[in-house]
Design an enzyme around this catalytic site. Structure first.
Site, PDB file in Angstrom:
ATOM      1  N   ASP C  37      65.737  74.689 -67.215  1.00  0.00           N
ATOM      2  CA  ASP C  37      64.319  74.915 -67.474  1.00  0.00           C
ATOM      3  C   ASP C  37      63.985  76.403 -67.505  1.00  0.00           C
ATOM      4  O   ASP C  37      63.064  76.817 -68.213  1.00  0.00           O
ATOM      5  CB  ASP C  37      63.459  74.199 -66.416  1.00  0.00           C
ATOM      6  CG  ASP C  37      63.325  72.699 -66.708  1.00  0.00           C
ATOM      7  OD1 ASP C  37      63.689  72.281 -67.824  1.00  0.00           O
ATOM      8  OD2 ASP C  37      62.852  71.966 -65.824  1.00  0.00           O
ATOM      9  N   ASN C 107      54.530  77.926 -67.184  1.00  0.00           N
ATOM     10  CA  ASN C 107      54.483  77.299 -65.854  1.00  0.00           C
ATOM     11  C   ASN C 107      53.356  77.827 -64.984  1.00  0.00           C
ATOM     12  O   ASN C 107      52.435  77.110 -64.657  1.00  0.00           O
ATOM     13  CB  ASN C 107      55.811  77.522 -65.111  1.00  0.00           C
ATOM     14  CG  ASN C 107      56.824  76.424 -65.371  1.00  0.00           C
ATOM     15  OD1 ASN C 107      56.527  75.454 -66.063  1.00  0.00           O
ATOM     16  ND2 ASN C 107      58.011  76.586 -64.833  1.00  0.00           N
ATOM     17  N   ASP C 137      49.904  84.263 -48.153  1.00  0.00           N
ATOM     18  CA  ASP C 137      51.039  84.972 -48.750  1.00  0.00           C
ATOM     19  C   ASP C 137      50.779  85.232 -50.231  1.00  0.00           C
ATOM     20  O   ASP C 137      51.481  86.037 -50.851  1.00  0.00           O
ATOM     21  CB  ASP C 137      52.314  84.123 -48.633  1.00  0.00           C
ATOM     22  CG  ASP C 137      53.045  84.347 -47.323  1.00  0.00           C
ATOM     23  OD1 ASP C 137      52.508  85.067 -46.457  1.00  0.00           O
ATOM     24  OD2 ASP C 137      54.157  83.820 -47.174  1.00  0.00           O
ATOM     25  N   THR C 148      55.388  71.003 -61.375  1.00  0.00           N
ATOM     26  CA  THR C 148      56.597  70.524 -60.701  1.00  0.00           C
ATOM     27  C   THR C 148      57.542  71.664 -60.319  1.00  0.00           C
ATOM     28  O   THR C 148      58.661  71.407 -59.862  1.00  0.00           O
ATOM     29  CB  THR C 148      57.361  69.523 -61.601  1.00  0.00           C
ATOM     30  OG1 THR C 148      57.464  70.083 -62.915  1.00  0.00           O
ATOM     31  CG2 THR C 148      56.633  68.197 -61.680  1.00  0.00           C
ATOM     32  N   TYR C 150      57.131  75.941 -58.861  1.00  0.00           N
ATOM     33  CA  TYR C 150      56.782  76.634 -57.606  1.00  0.00           C
ATOM     34  C   TYR C 150      55.613  75.936 -56.910  1.00  0.00           C
ATOM     35  O   TYR C 150      55.591  75.782 -55.683  1.00  0.00           O
ATOM     36  CB  TYR C 150      56.448  78.088 -57.925  1.00  0.00           C
ATOM     37  CG  TYR C 150      56.377  79.040 -56.748  1.00  0.00           C
ATOM     38  CD1 TYR C 150      56.823  78.691 -55.467  1.00  0.00           C
ATOM     39  CD2 TYR C 150      55.874  80.330 -56.906  1.00  0.00           C
ATOM     40  CE1 TYR C 150      56.767  79.577 -54.402  1.00  0.00           C
ATOM     41  CE2 TYR C 150      55.813  81.231 -55.847  1.00  0.00           C
ATOM     42  CZ  TYR C 150      56.251  80.846 -54.591  1.00  0.00           C
ATOM     43  OH  TYR C 150      56.193  81.721 -53.541  1.00  0.00           O
ATOM     44  N   LEU C 152      54.873  72.894 -56.626  1.00  0.00           N
ATOM     45  CA  LEU C 152      55.296  71.725 -55.844  1.00  0.00           C
ATOM     46  C   LEU C 152      55.916  72.158 -54.513  1.00  0.00           C
ATOM     47  O   LEU C 152      55.715  71.504 -53.481  1.00  0.00           O
ATOM     48  CB  LEU C 152      56.292  70.897 -56.657  1.00  0.00           C
ATOM     49  CG  LEU C 152      56.610  69.490 -56.155  1.00  0.00           C
ATOM     50  CD1 LEU C 152      55.367  68.630 -56.086  1.00  0.00           C
ATOM     51  CD2 LEU C 152      57.638  68.822 -57.064  1.00  0.00           C
ATOM     52  N   SER C 153      56.635  73.277 -54.546  1.00  0.00           N
ATOM     53  CA  SER C 153      57.278  73.768 -53.321  1.00  0.00           C
ATOM     54  C   SER C 153      56.266  74.237 -52.278  1.00  0.00           C
ATOM     55  O   SER C 153      56.564  74.291 -51.091  1.00  0.00           O
ATOM     56  CB  SER C 153      58.209  74.942 -53.648  1.00  0.00           C
ATOM     57  OG  SER C 153      59.240  74.528 -54.509  1.00  0.00           O
TER      58      SER C 153
END
Lengths: 255, 255, 255, 255
Positions: C37, C107, C137, C148, C150, C152-153
Site C-alpha cells: 500500500d 490517506n 502528541d 485503516t 495510522y 486505526l492505530s
C-alpha cells in the site's frame, strides 16, 4: 497416577462432568482436563477443594491454561510421570457476600447490567477507602490470570501472572475518564450495588450467583486457594501471549 | 403556539407522559420537552408520527438535544414565537424485523447479551454484502445523533449530525481487531442473531423490543422520519460537545 | 495498454521511481504498481496529475489498495484489457497552507510533536466554527481510505470509502474525553499550530512538508482530485477488511 | 528545617533551578518544591542523590505529586515541623545503557519515532525472555507513579503506587492486538532498537538522552533510589484521582 477427568462436549460450549469425577480426582495425583480454557476454569473450580495440580490438554487451539497440544499428550504424560515439570501456581480470587457466602474465581468476577441496556451504578472501595462510584454497564474484577479474558475485551491491560495485583475495569463506562485500575490484591476490594435495588448480574468465571437482596455488596481479595498448573519445560507465558494474540501475524502494511 | 407536554420526574430516571399528551401535542405547532436527553428521546418518539418540531428545555445540565437552559426559557419561547430560530433536522433510524414490525430510534439500536456474561455472536451485512460475524457482548448501531451516547462509552467515534452515515460498534468484542465501523446509511445494515437460539436483548433508544423467535434478524437504515430540533441563534454543536465532554477542563498537568 | 511503472525495492521500505516513469505513465491507459500500500500511495501521487487509473499488484501480503495477488496478475491484466473491471473512485484530501502551497494525500495528513515527547497544542475549526484546542502528541486528519492506516492505530474508526466524511483523530490526547471526530469533508477543516512557535512535524501520506513559519495553519478538505482504483469482479472491501484485520482468526477462547 | 528550593517560572513550561540549590537542599531536612507535577519531577531528580523528602506545593491546580494547595502552605509547614506527616515512598525506575550510563525517572522512559511519522520497531524482553517485537510510534515504560501521565494518554491503566510492577505500553501500535502489559519490576525489562540504525528518541521524565549508537538497547528496572513524598494527614491517592480525572463531574446524560 494421572487420571483424565474432564472432556468438554463436541461443540465446546459446555462441560459435562460425570458424577464420579470428584472421587476419581481424589484418587489421582493430578487432574488432566481436556478442552479449552473454559474447561480448565471448570476443572480448576472442581480441583480447588482437593488441591490437585492440573494438566491442561487442549482439544482445539492452544489455550492460556490448556497449554498442551493433544498430539503432545503422551510426551507430556511421560514428563509428568517422571517429574519433569514445574508447577505454575495461580491464586484464586474470592468474593465474600454480606451474608457470609464465599465464591471463588480463577479469572474474574463480573457485575453487569441485567435485563436492559440502562447503566448501573456501583461503588468501589479498597481497604475501606472510597475509590469511585462507577456509572457503567458494569465492572470486572480480574486476577492476573483473567486479564487476558473478559478484561482484555473491555480495554483492560494484560497482567503477567507473577504480580500481586488485581484489575478493576469498568465496562463501557459513561464517565470517559474512568480507566482500568491496577490494585494490590491483599486487602478487600469492596464493590457495592448502590442504590441497592438495581438489577445486577453477578458472576464468577462465567457462573451466575445471586447477590444478597438486602445488602448487595461483595468483598473481593486474593484467595489463599491456589491452582497449580503443570508447566512442561519450554513453555513460556510470553510465547502463549504472542500466539494467542497473533502479535507476529500483522497483516496491515507499514506506514 | 407552543405547548409544553413533557416533564421528567424528580429523579430524572423515567418520563411520565400523561394520557392527554398526544392530543395536546397535535393541537400545537411545536412540542416543548422539559428534562434531559432521555426525556427528549421519549418526546421525539411521541412527536414523530405528528411531525411537530421539538424545543428541548433542560431541567438540569445542558443536553445534546435539550439544549435550552431553563433560565433562558422565556427568551427562547419569544424567539420561537417570532420565528427567530432554525430547524436542526435529524433523521431517525428504523429497524425492520423479519415479521414486518418496524421500530424507530433517534440514538441507537442495541443487540446485547442477555442473562449471562457469555458472549453472543451476531452477523452483519451491508446492502447484502457480508461484513463480519461479531463475537462480543453485542453491537450498537448508532445514528450520528446517538454517537455521543452509548456508542461513545464503547469506544465509538463522535459523528457530526450533518453526515449521511451510521456507526456499527461492537461492545467489548472478543476479537481485538474489530473496531467501530462508519457506514453509509441509505441501504440496509442487517444484523442477524446467528445462531438464532441465543438469548439476545434488543432495544431502541433504551426500550426493549422482542425479536421474532423464528428469524431473529433486523434490517436497519436511515428512516424518512425526521425529528426537527428547534435551534436558537448562537447555539453550536461543537460548543455543546466541548461543554458536555469538558474538553476545556483538563485537570492533569502537562508533560 | 497497461504499463507497469513501479516496483518497490527489496525490503519494501522505499519506492524507487525511475526518471522515465512520468512519460511512461502518460503513454499508457492505466498505471500498474507492484508493491504494497505504501507503493500504491506513491503511485497514486504520481498518477494524480495525469489522471490514469491504477492497478495495484501486491508483491507481498494483500493490501487495501494493492489488491491483486501477484499470481493473479495475468488474469487481472486480461480482465483489464477486456474492460472487465469497475473503477473504485477515491478522492484525495488536500491541504492548503497560508502561503498558498497545496499538498495532496490519499490517506492522511498528520501534525505531530517533533524532537521531544512534550505535547503540542493545536486548534481545530470546521467551516470557520471552533471545534477544540487539542493538547496531544498531535492529530491525524484521515480520509476514509486512510482510516485503516495510522488513524486505526490511534483508536480511530474504520470508515467505508463511499462516505463523504473525514476523521479528525487526536494522537495520545492528554484530555481523556477527546475522541475521534467524523466530519463532513466538503468545507475546510482548519488545523492551526497555536501558539505558532511550537516544533511541529507535518506530513501527508508519510512525506514531511515544512509548515510556513509565520502562519502555521492548514486548511484541509476533500479534493477534486481523484484516484481511480481498478477493481476486478469479486473484490470486496469488507473481505479485504476481514483478511487484513484477521477478523476470522481469533485465537482466544470463548467466555 | 524546610527550605524551599524550587519555583517554576510564570508560564509553567520550564523550571529554573538556581546554582545554589544543591547546597541549599543539602543544608535542609526536606525540600519543598512549588509548581506543578513537572516541577516535582525535576525536584525529585535533584533531590535523589541527597535523599531528602519532598514537599510538593502546587502553584496552580492540584497535582498527583504537588499535592498541597498554596493556601494550605503554612498549615502544611507546621505539620511537617511537628512531625505530623507520613512519608509516601516511591521508587525511581532506572535505565542502564549498553555503555554503562544510567538514567533515572520517576514517571516513565519513552522510546519514540523521531523526525518522521514512520513507525519504529522495538524488541522487548523481560528477565531475558522475549516478549514481543513492537511495531509502533514507540513504547512507554512507566512506573506506577507515572501511570497517570503519558501512559494514561496512550491507553495504559492506572496503577496504584503500592504495587511492585511497571507497565510496558505501546504508543499507537500497528498490531492492534498489542496492549499495555503489566510486569513485575524487579528484573530487567530490556528494550532494544532493532534494527539498530533507526532514528529513535529516548527520554526519561521528558528529558532526552542520546542512546548509544552501537548497541542501542536499554535495561529498565525498579531502582533502589527512592523519592519520599511528604503526605499530610487526610490526603488520599483515590481522592486525587477523582479530582484530577474529574470522575464525579460527568456531564453527559444517563441512558
Amino acid at each position: 497416577r494421572v487420571l483424565s477427568a474432564f472432556q468438554d462436549d463436541a461443540d465446546r460450549k459446555s462441560v459435562t462432568v460425570h458424577e464420579t469425577d470428584r472421587a476419581t480426582m481424589e484418587a489421582g495425583d493430578a487432574v488432566a482436563a481436556v478442552g479449552g480454557d473454559g474447561t480448565m476454569l471448570s476443572a480448576a473450580g472442581l480441583a480447588r477443594p482437593i488441591q490437585r495440580p492440573l494438566l491442561g490438554i487442549n482439544s482445539g487451539k492452544l489455550g492460556f491454561l490448556a497449554n498442551i497440544q493433544r498430539q503432545d499428550l503422551s510426551v507430556a504424560l511421560h514428563d509428568v510421570a517422571s517429574g519433569n515439570y514445574e508447577l505454575d501456581t495461580r491464586n484464586f480470587i474470592e468474593a465474600e457476600f454480606s451474608n457470609g457466602e464465599i465464591h471463588y474465581a480463577l479469572n474474574e468476577f463480573v457485575f453487569s447490567r441485567h435485563g436492559s441496556v440502562s447503566m448501573i451504578t456501583l461503588s468501589a472501595e479498597y481497604d475501606g477507602e472510597f475509590i469511585n462510584r462507577y456509572w457503567a454497564d458494569g465492572v470486572i474484577v480480574s486476577s492476573p490470570t483473567g486479564s487476558t479474558a473478559y478484561n482484555l475485551s473491555t480495554g483492560g491491560p494484560i497482567v503477567v501472572p507473577q504480580t500481586d495485583v488485581m484489575v478493576l475495569t469498568p465496562i463501557s463506562p459513561h464517565t470517559l475518564t474512568t480507566r482500568p485500575l491496577v490494585l494490590p490484591c491483599e486487602k478487600d476490594l469492596t464493590i457495592r450495588v448502590d442504590p441497592a435495588d438495581q438489577k445486577v448480574l453477578f458472576s464468577g468465571d462465567g457462573n451466575n450467583h445471586d447477590l444478597p437482596a438486602v445488602s448487595p455488596e461483595v468483598k473481593i481479595r486474593k484467595s489463599a486457594s491456589i491452582m497449580q498448573l503443570i508447566k512442561l519445560s519450554g513453555q513460556s507465558y510470553f510465547e502463549t501471549l504472542r500466539n494467542k494474540l497473533m502479535w507476529g501475524a500483522d497483516m496491515r502494511d507499514e506506514r
